[in-house]
Design an enzyme around this catalytic site. Structure first.
Site, PDB file in Angstrom:
ATOM      1  N   HIS A  19       0.819  -1.211   0.000  1.00 38.84           N
ATOM      2  CA  HIS A  19       0.000   0.000   0.000  1.00 38.84           C
ATOM      3  C   HIS A  19       0.857   1.266   0.000  1.00 38.84           C
ATOM      4  O   HIS A  19       0.466   2.278  -0.580  1.00 38.84           O
ATOM      5  CB  HIS A  19      -0.965  -0.019   1.190  1.00 38.84           C
ATOM      6  CG  HIS A  19      -1.987  -1.118   1.084  1.00 38.84           C
ATOM      7  ND1 HIS A  19      -2.544  -1.745   2.161  1.00 38.84           N
ATOM      8  CD2 HIS A  19      -2.543  -1.708  -0.008  1.00 38.84           C
ATOM      9  CE1 HIS A  19      -3.402  -2.664   1.746  1.00 38.84           C
ATOM     10  NE2 HIS A  19      -3.415  -2.670   0.445  1.00 38.84           N
ATOM     11  N   HIS A  42      -8.502  -7.829  -7.526  1.00 36.80           N
ATOM     12  CA  HIS A  42      -8.755  -8.652  -6.338  1.00 36.80           C
ATOM     13  C   HIS A  42      -8.886  -7.681  -5.166  1.00 36.80           C
ATOM     14  O   HIS A  42      -7.946  -7.455  -4.412  1.00 36.80           O
ATOM     15  CB  HIS A  42      -7.609  -9.614  -6.072  1.00 36.80           C
ATOM     16  CG  HIS A  42      -7.380 -10.645  -7.147  1.00 36.80           C
ATOM     17  ND1 HIS A  42      -7.013 -10.320  -8.426  1.00 36.80           N
ATOM     18  CD2 HIS A  42      -7.470 -12.004  -7.114  1.00 36.80           C
ATOM     19  CE1 HIS A  42      -6.883 -11.441  -9.139  1.00 36.80           C
ATOM     20  NE2 HIS A  42      -7.159 -12.471  -8.371  1.00 36.80           N
ATOM     21  N   SER A 100      -6.593  -1.593  -0.350  1.00 37.04           N
ATOM     22  CA  SER A 100      -6.209  -0.850  -1.554  1.00 37.04           C
ATOM     23  C   SER A 100      -7.356   0.014  -2.090  1.00 37.04           C
ATOM     24  O   SER A 100      -7.120   1.160  -2.495  1.00 37.04           O
ATOM     25  CB  SER A 100      -5.677  -1.806  -2.627  1.00 37.04           C
ATOM     26  OG  SER A 100      -6.534  -2.919  -2.822  1.00 37.04           O
ATOM     27  N   GLU A 118     -14.213  -8.313  -7.171  1.00 34.03           N
ATOM     28  CA  GLU A 118     -14.000  -9.229  -6.043  1.00 34.03           C
ATOM     29  C   GLU A 118     -14.856 -10.461  -6.310  1.00 34.03           C
ATOM     30  O   GLU A 118     -16.036 -10.353  -6.629  1.00 34.03           O
ATOM     31  CB  GLU A 118     -14.388  -8.538  -4.734  1.00 34.03           C
ATOM     32  CG  GLU A 118     -14.489  -9.428  -3.512  1.00 34.03           C
ATOM     33  CD  GLU A 118     -13.221 -10.208  -3.192  1.00 34.03           C
ATOM     34  OE1 GLU A 118     -12.133  -9.625  -3.157  1.00 34.03           O
ATOM     35  OE2 GLU A 118     -13.330 -11.438  -2.990  1.00 34.03           O
ATOM     36  N   ASP A 143     -14.486 -12.581 -11.507  1.00 37.03           N
ATOM     37  CA  ASP A 143     -13.112 -13.076 -11.462  1.00 37.03           C
ATOM     38  C   ASP A 143     -12.194 -11.956 -11.971  1.00 37.03           C
ATOM     39  O   ASP A 143     -12.405 -11.425 -13.062  1.00 37.03           O
ATOM     40  CB  ASP A 143     -13.011 -14.314 -12.368  1.00 37.03           C
ATOM     41  CG  ASP A 143     -11.623 -14.918 -12.365  1.00 37.03           C
ATOM     42  OD1 ASP A 143     -10.631 -14.165 -12.256  1.00 37.03           O
ATOM     43  OD2 ASP A 143     -11.517 -16.143 -12.472  1.00 37.03           O
ATOM     44  N   GLY A 144     -11.198 -11.616 -11.176  1.00 38.17           N
ATOM     45  CA  GLY A 144     -10.318 -10.508 -11.531  1.00 38.17           C
ATOM     46  C   GLY A 144      -9.601 -10.705 -12.854  1.00 38.17           C
ATOM     47  O   GLY A 144      -9.286  -9.729 -13.548  1.00 38.17           O
ATOM     48  N   ASP A 164      -3.817  -8.283  -7.182  1.00 37.95           N
ATOM     49  CA  ASP A 164      -3.385  -8.634  -5.828  1.00 37.95           C
ATOM     50  C   ASP A 164      -4.036  -9.954  -5.423  1.00 37.95           C
ATOM     51  O   ASP A 164      -4.875 -10.001  -4.520  1.00 37.95           O
ATOM     52  CB  ASP A 164      -3.787  -7.487  -4.884  1.00 37.95           C
ATOM     53  CG  ASP A 164      -3.304  -7.702  -3.465  1.00 37.95           C
ATOM     54  OD1 ASP A 164      -2.377  -8.516  -3.261  1.00 37.95           O
ATOM     55  OD2 ASP A 164      -3.852  -7.053  -2.554  1.00 37.95           O
TER      56      ASP A 164
HETATM   57  C1  LIG Z   1      -5.038 -10.197  -0.985  1.00 39.85           C
HETATM   58  S1  LIG Z   1      -6.756  -9.954  -0.964  1.00 39.85           S
HETATM   59  C2  LIG Z   1      -6.974  -8.360  -1.644  1.00 39.85           C
HETATM   60  C3  LIG Z   1      -6.522  -7.250  -0.816  1.00 39.85           C
HETATM   61  C4  LIG Z   1      -6.739  -5.880  -1.412  1.00 39.85           C
HETATM   62  N1  LIG Z   1      -6.250  -5.786  -2.775  1.00 39.85           N
HETATM   63  C5  LIG Z   1      -6.051  -4.852  -0.570  1.00 39.85           C
HETATM   64  O1  LIG Z   1      -4.864  -4.559  -0.828  1.00 39.85           O
HETATM   65  O2  LIG Z   1      -6.667  -4.317   0.348  1.00 39.85           O
HETATM   66  C6  LIG Z   1      -7.275 -10.946  -2.307  1.00 39.85           C
HETATM   67  C7  LIG Z   1      -8.774 -10.905  -2.575  1.00 39.85           C
HETATM   68  O3  LIG Z   1      -9.008 -11.560  -3.821  1.00 39.85           O
HETATM   69  C8  LIG Z   1     -10.214 -12.269  -3.758  1.00 39.85           C
HETATM   70  N2  LIG Z   1     -10.127 -13.262  -4.843  1.00 39.85           N
HETATM   71  C9  LIG Z   1      -9.596 -14.492  -4.854  1.00 39.85           C
HETATM   72  N3  LIG Z   1      -9.606 -14.998  -6.101  1.00 39.85           N
HETATM   73  C10 LIG Z   1     -10.144 -14.045  -6.892  1.00 39.85           C
HETATM   74  C11 LIG Z   1     -10.380 -13.932  -8.285  1.00 39.85           C
HETATM   75  N4  LIG Z   1     -10.074 -14.926  -9.124  1.00 39.85           N
HETATM   76  N5  LIG Z   1     -10.909 -12.805  -8.760  1.00 39.85           N
HETATM   77  C12 LIG Z   1     -11.221 -11.776  -7.920  1.00 39.85           C
HETATM   78  N6  LIG Z   1     -11.028 -11.820  -6.605  1.00 39.85           N
HETATM   79  C13 LIG Z   1     -10.489 -12.926  -6.103  1.00 39.85           C
HETATM   80  C14 LIG Z   1     -10.246 -12.816  -2.347  1.00 39.85           C
HETATM   81  O4  LIG Z   1     -11.581 -13.087  -1.966  1.00 39.85           O
HETATM   82  C15 LIG Z   1      -9.631 -11.647  -1.574  1.00 39.85           C
HETATM   83  O5  LIG Z   1     -10.622 -10.783  -1.105  1.00 39.85           O
END
Ligand SMILES: C[S@@+](CC[C@H](N)C(=O)[O-])C[C@H]1O[C@@H](n2cnc3c(N)ncnc32)[C@H](O)[C@@H]1O
Length: 280
Positions: A19, A42, A100, A118, A143-144, A164
């Site tokens: 961050h 994500h 983030s 998300e 899906d990201g 992320d």
């Molecule tokens: C490391 S955390 C994100 C933290 C956030 N970016 C931050 O810095 O505050 C990863 C997130 O990705 C989500 N996630 C997992 N696989 C995913 C996908 N294929 N597409 C989107 N989100 C996903 C999880 O549920 C989780 O909330």
């Protein structure tokens, strides 16, 4: 079914490193007057309450943000990030931590836009509620990696993309390398920041080799190790690879990493790396 919940990890050393650097990327994007779009593939839940029992379970924030948020002599490139954490905790007790999305929201200008995706349905509901009042921000349950396909290139033709991943499936390093290749084909001038854990030297080296083999130029690696290389009991380090870092970012990344490393180290002095995986 997605088991990973970022609330267990919010504000840990990896979040602080990621961050602090993300805040500088946004600051550098703001130096040009034209609008840009931030895409967070994500996104998590946006903002975290560190008094929640999940956050308190392993209290990872105690060896992350809690170590640095009140330090008064941090170097200038950390001001915006640490300033926001202090603002969220104006009572002087550390309770809220910006993910983030909340961090970037605080730094966006009126004409900039953000897209947050998300995949976890419950987390996406929380995320949607968190940003419902902000018309600059769109939240999608997707899906990201699909978001990269459907949202690149952005209409503004200027963009910062954070990927992320929670790295909770096998094959994630490969998926990430492939996703960057494809996303870069769609939006070669975009600024991309990809987070990855330092788990297993061979896997990390293979990932970085894949990035190099992609043919993409201008890739800067910024890493932070809080345990020595032999450590396997928990996450020992993390990294961001940044494609097309804006002018001036590299020096700031070095200042930030050098300052954070000894303060976040768990054993020894901590180690940091800011160097070009592939130069211009
Ligand atoms: C490391 S955390 C994100 C933290 C956030 N970016 C931050 O810095 O505050 C990863 C997130 O990705 C989500 N996630 C997992 N696989 C995913 C996908 N294929 N597409 C989107 N989100 C996903 C999880 O549920 C989780 O909330």
């Amino acid at each position: 079914m997605l088991a990973y919940r970022h609330l267990f990890h919010a504000g840990n050393f990896a979040d602080v490193h990621k961050h602090a650097l993300l805040a500088r990327l946004v600051a550098r994007m703001r130096r040009k007057p034209n609008a840009f779009r931030y895409i967070d593939t994500h996104a998590g839940i946006g903002r975290y309450d560190l008094t929640h029992e999940w956050a308190r379970k392993n209290a990872e924030f105690a060896d992350g943000i809690a170590r640095v948020w009140e330090v008064s002599d941090a170097p200038a490139p950390l001001n915006a990030y640490l300033g926001l954490v202090r603002k969220l905790n104006a009572g002087g007790r550390l309770r809220f931590y910006p993910g983030s999305p909340a961090l970037v929201q605080a730094l966006l200008r009126a004409h900039d836009r953000a897209v947050l995706s998300e995949l976890n349905a419950k987390d996406c509901v929380v995320l949607t509620e968190c940003f419902a009042q902000d018309r600059r921000i769109t939240v999608i349950h997707q899906d990201g990696y699909q978001t990269l396909r459907s949202h690149l290139p952005p209409p503004e033709r200027r963009g910062l993309v954070l990927v992320d991943s929670s790295f909770d499936r096998s094959g994630e390093y490969e998926r990430l390398a492939l996703a960057l290749r494809e996303a870069h084909r769609r939006f070669a001038t975009g600024v991309f920041a990809l987070w990855y854990p330092l788990m297993g030297a061979a896997a990390v080296a293979a990932f970085e080799r894949k990035l190099v083999a992609s043919g993409i130029r201008k890739m800067l690696v910024c890493s932070l190790e809080v345990y020595p290389p032999s450590w396997t009991a928990s996450l020992r380090g993390c990294a961001l690879v940044i494609v097309n870092p804006p002018f001036g970012f590299e020096a700031e990344a070095r200042t930030i990493s050098t300052w954070l490393a000894p303060r976040l180290a768990r054993q020894g002095e901590g180690r940091t790396r800011v160097d070009w995986l592939v130069p211009e």
